[in-house]
Write a protein that holds these residues in place. Structure first.
Motif, PDB file in Angstrom:
ATOM      1  N   UNK A 275       8.449 -11.649   2.756  1.00 37.70           N
ATOM      2  CA  UNK A 275       7.368 -11.197   3.327  1.00 37.70           C
ATOM      3  C   UNK A 275       7.765 -10.013   4.169  1.00 37.70           C
ATOM      4  N   UNK A 276       8.837  -9.862   4.463  1.00 41.19           N
ATOM      5  CA  UNK A 276       9.317  -8.632   4.812  1.00 41.19           C
ATOM      6  C   UNK A 276       9.684  -7.193   3.929  1.00 41.19           C
ATOM      7  N   UNK A 277       9.434  -7.596   2.964  1.00 44.50           N
ATOM      8  CA  UNK A 277       9.828  -6.056   1.708  1.00 44.50           C
ATOM      9  C   UNK A 277       8.049  -5.501   1.668  1.00 44.50           C
ATOM     10  N   UNK A 278       7.850  -4.345   1.610  1.00 43.37           N
ATOM     11  CA  UNK A 278       6.739  -3.745   2.614  1.00 43.37           C
ATOM     12  C   UNK A 278       5.937  -3.971   0.646  1.00 43.37           C
ATOM     13  N   UNK A 279       4.163  -4.305   0.675  1.00 48.24           N
ATOM     14  CA  UNK A 279       3.886  -4.921  -0.149  1.00 48.24           C
ATOM     15  C   UNK A 279       4.192  -3.838  -2.122  1.00 48.24           C
ATOM     16  N   UNK A 280       4.106  -2.566  -1.902  1.00 48.97           N
ATOM     17  CA  UNK A 280       4.544  -1.362  -2.475  1.00 48.97           C
ATOM     18  C   UNK A 280       5.796  -1.570  -3.845  1.00 48.97           C
ATOM     19  N   UNK A 281       6.812  -2.348  -2.648  1.00 47.87           N
ATOM     20  CA  UNK A 281       8.419  -2.737  -3.083  1.00 47.87           C
ATOM     21  C   UNK A 281       8.232  -3.502  -3.550  1.00 47.87           C
ATOM     22  N   UNK A 282       7.864  -4.593  -3.074  1.00 51.54           N
ATOM     23  CA  UNK A 282       7.510  -6.245  -3.780  1.00 51.54           C
ATOM     24  C   UNK A 282       6.646  -6.051  -5.789  1.00 51.54           C
TER      25      UNK A 282
END
Length: 245
Positions: free
Chosen positions: A124-131
């Protein structure tokens, strides 16, 4: 050799715990890494349905003949997150797939595709654009599209660079800047260049240098570790510090 006298792992209340298994579960081994919560767990069997029939029949004296099949869909329930997972399994006889009709042995059902996809989501710590880009890469790999997976792995790397403030220049220049700023460990920097190069191969036709499934898998595994280094470890460290009195 045969496991006689093998000690069973038990919990605090003496309950049996599942043996450690790096892979996801199936009917042959109903324990392992849950595709949903990504925790080691045991699983309860919910049910199975046949998928691919092989043309044979089990002859019954008292009822209709039952068609035989070598692929089935199985649903299991994770005992940790209490969510269901779906598994596409194929029948094995001994050490061979039953459809190959080789040798003999014990019949078992082994998984080859899981839903949700194993390792397709990031912390969940990973930004949405990256995930989101990473998820598409994992989807492409699961569909046996290594070139598309490599191209999306490269796009994930671009998303990480943008999130870290590198918004101009080529991807190679952005990675070099991140390395200079200390945002990338030298080893991670070298691997990032591999992602960029193989991602380019996946995005453009090249009859000589193609992308193998193993190439794509290694790239996706690396992206996952890179996200852990850049986003997850700092997040967990901050949470740990915040929890201290």
């Amino acid at each position: 050799m045969f496991g006689f006298g093998r000690k069973k792992t038990v919990g605090k209340r003496g309950e049996p715990l599942p043996e450690s298994h790096d892979g996801p579960p199936d009917s042959a081994n109903p324990s392992g890494l849950c595709p949903r919560c990504e925790k080691q767990s045991s699983f309860d069997f919910v049910g199975s349905l046949p998928l691919t029939f092989d043309g044979g029949y089990i002859v019954s004296r008292d009822g209709p003949n039952v068609p035989t099949f070598h692929e089935q869909a199985t649903v299991m329930l994770c005992r940790n997150c209490h969510q269901g997972i779906a598994i596409i399994e194929e029948q094995w006889t001994g050490e061979h797939r039953s459809i190959e009709r080789k040798g003999g042995g014990i019949s078992s059902w082994k998984g080859f595709h899981w839903w949700p996809l194993v390792g397709a989501t990031l912390h969940k710590a990973v930004p949405v654009t990256v995930a989101s880009a990473y998820h598409e890469a994992a989807l492409a790999l699961s569909a046996n599209c290594p070139r598309a997976a490599a191209a999306m792995a490269r796009r994930t790397l671009e998303a990480i660079a943008v999130d870290r403030g590198e918004t101009t220049g080529t991807l190679a220049q952005r990675l070099a800047n991140m390395s200079t700023k200390g945002l990338l460990h030298p080893t991670l920097s070298d691997w990032s260049r591999e992602v960029r190069l193989i991602g380019n191969t996946g995005a453009h036709f090249d009859p000589i240098n193609d992308v193998s499934p193993n190439d794509a898998r290694q790239l996706i595994d690396f992206i996952r570790e890179l996200a852990k280094y850049i986003y997850v470890l700092p997040f967990e460290l901050n949470e740990r510090r915040a929890a201290k009195p």
